[in-house]
Design an enzyme around this catalytic site. Structure first.
Site, PDB file in Angstrom:
ATOM      1  N   LYS A  87      70.318  57.738  63.579  1.00  0.00           N
ATOM      2  CA  LYS A  87      70.168  59.002  62.836  1.00  0.00           C
ATOM      3  C   LYS A  87      71.552  59.540  62.554  1.00  0.00           C
ATOM      4  CE  LYS A  87      66.721  61.723  61.539  1.00  0.00           C
ATOM      5  NZ  LYS A  87      65.299  61.388  61.318  1.00  0.00           N
TER       6      LYS A  87
ATOM      7  N   ASP B 269      66.393  63.108  55.346  1.00  0.00           N
ATOM      8  CA  ASP B 269      65.723  63.931  56.370  1.00  0.00           C
ATOM      9  C   ASP B 269      65.875  65.361  55.830  1.00  0.00           C
ATOM     10  OD1 ASP B 269      64.642  63.537  59.374  1.00  0.00           O
ATOM     11  OD2 ASP B 269      65.729  65.414  59.336  1.00  0.00           O
TER      12      ASP B 269
HETATM   13  N1  GLU Z   1      63.882  61.009  58.317  1.00  0.00           N
HETATM   14  C1  GLU Z   1      62.654  60.271  58.357  1.00  0.00           C
HETATM   15  C2  GLU Z   1      62.173  60.181  59.792  1.00  0.00           C
HETATM   16  O1  GLU Z   1      62.374  61.107  60.555  1.00  0.00           O
HETATM   17  C3  GLU Z   1      62.730  58.941  57.623  1.00  0.00           C
HETATM   18  C4  GLU Z   1      63.808  58.009  58.044  1.00  0.00           C
HETATM   19  C5  GLU Z   1      63.947  56.767  57.161  1.00  0.00           C
HETATM   20  O2  GLU Z   1      63.223  56.631  56.194  1.00  0.00           O
HETATM   21  O3  GLU Z   1      64.817  55.959  57.497  1.00  0.00           O
HETATM   22  O4  GLU Z   1      61.540  59.246  60.209  1.00  0.00           O
END
Ligand code: GLU
Length: 452
Positions: free
Chosen positions: A132, A172
């Protein structure tokens, strides 16, 4: 053979150690607690998981990058933000997870999100590790040109850490199609590579997947529907409270309507809207996606059926279902009490860790079906993995094909969590089911790949 209570003692010691080693990161402590608290039965039952160092390695990110992001606003003033990328675990595949641009972002927040992502991604079964990133940059009120300059500066450092086989960021909170476009453009310019698989959430004409914007919200509703089916009910005719008004909330509301349910709320940091007729999606999309405005504008323009409540809690509105789709810790113990009093049947998390641990406990004790984010909102990252697959094959699937795959993935995540909970003596407890099932997949891969 270690007993469950000996294992629990070891895990509790480990949690104390995590708090000492990671001071001032309450969200990360909370996420680690939530997982480790549920692992005792599986660690006691399978001695290989008690191997010294396994869980210690799991809670320590493989790599953490923090960098300076300088940029100039439209008046020429220089701002300095902080950028993060936490590459948490790559036992199952390249690091995968979104970027969050929000003033509340700090290392502890990114670590909590990255930790959750490991298990969520494992549950999809699609060969993606957990990571992340993000920044404390606030895109609200910034012009497109400012957002572009920020994204270009952010990528000028980030590019050296990512790649289609290494680490694949996405969106996100605060990062949608516009930001992914600017980030992808700068990556392409710096590296001189048209490397579609380096980012997901791309636009449709240049490597994006159909249904990716819808996937998190759609997936969460499918998960809620599966939980309701276990109780002998479907979504037809149910009312729902939804928090948030971003991408997750919007497509949650859309899918609820498609399945015959009625979402009557949405919210942002200024307050919430109740619309007795059900949220008018065209109006909400116009305000949020086109005008980038606030939800009070929705109430103003919608007419008599809707009212805006400044401050207050959206969870005060009685409904059959609650789908928190805004941000972490937005549904607390008092909110859970209100929901229970109002007869809520299921709570399914579209956001990451929106329900506090005390609230989760109360809801489960009251017999409310509770879908934890790492299972319920996995549809977004799952379709990101499908976007990577399409990029790799240099092809584009139809919306129908992506939707069918998404539905199959959500059904499989639901049954995996359901069956795992039952196998470990916690029937109906999706938190335990999701944590153990995700853990087993990651832990098996880590054990097979040696001490690294
Ligand atoms: N931010 C999204 C999550 O919390 C998607 C992440 C992504 O698609 O890599 O899963």
């Amino acid at each position: 053979m270690t007993t469950r209570s000996e294992t629990q003692t070891t895990l509790t010691h480990l949690l104390t150690e995590i708090e000492h080693r990671n001071p001032a990161q309450p969200e990360f402590h909370q996420a680690a607690h939530e997982v480790l608290e549920t692992l005792a039965p599986v660690v006691a039952a399978r001695p290989e998981y008690a191997e010294p160092g396994l869980i210690e390695r799991l809670v320590e990110p493989e790599r953490q990058v923090i960098f300076r992001v300088p940029w100039q606003d439209d008046q020429g003033r220089v701002h300095v933000n902080r950028g993060f990328r936490v590459e948490f675990n790559s036992a199952l595949g390249p690091y995968k997870g979104g970027l969050r641009f929000h003033p509340s972002v700090n290392l502890g927040v990114i670590k909590f999100l990255g930790f959750e992502q490991i298990f969520k991604n494992a549950l999809t079964g699609l060969g993606i590790g957990g990571g992340k990133g993000g920044s404390d940059f606030d895109p609200h009120g910034r012009s497109d040109a400012e957002v572009m300059r920020f994204c270009q500066s952010f990528m000028t450092e980030l590019y050296r850490h990512i790649g289609e086989h290494t680490d694949v960021p996405a969106g996100d909170i605060g990062v949608g199609g516009r930001e992914i476009g600017y980030l992808f453009g700068q990556y392409r310019r710096i590296t001189n590579r048209w490397e579609a698989g380096v980012l997901t959430g791309k636009g449709q004409g240049w490597g994006g997947s159909l249904i990716r914007p819808e996937a998190t919200g759609y997936g969460n509703v499918l998960f809620a529907a599966a939980m309701m089916r276990e109780r002998g009910e479907d979504l037809e005719g149910q009312t729902a409270v939804v928090s948030g008004s971003g991408n997750v909330a919007i497509y949650t509301i859309e899918k609820l309507a498609a399945l015959g349910a009625n979402a009557i709320t949405c919210s942002d940091s200024s307050g919430y809207v109740v619309d007795e007729k059900g949220i008018d999606l065209d109006l909400l999309k116009q305000i949020k996606e086109v005008e980038r405005g606030r939800v009070d504008a929705y109430a103003e323009r919608r007419g008599a059926s809707a009212r805006f409540v400044a401050g207050g809690s959206v969870w005060d509105v009685p409904a059959d279902l609650a789908l928190p789709s805004a941000t972490q810790n937005e549904l607390n113990e008092a909110d859970a009490e209100t929901l229970i009093r109002n007869g809520v049947k299921a709570v399914s998390e579209g956001a990451n860790m929106p329900t506090t641990p005390e609230a989760v406990h109360l809801l489960q004790k009251a017999g409310v079906a509770f879908g934890p984010g790492k299972a319920a909102n996995a549809g977004g990252v799952a379709v990101s993995a499908l976007e990577m697959a399409q990029n790799h094959a240099r092809t584009a699937w139809t919306a129908q094909r992506v939707e069918e795959e998404l539905a199959a993935i959500m059904t499989s995540i639901h049954s995996t969590c359901h069956d795992t909970a039952e196998r470990y003596g916690a029937p109906g407890d999706y938190v335990t089911g999701a944590n153990i099932a995700g853990f087993e997949r990651v832990a098996d891969a880590m054990l097979a790949q040696g001490v690294i």
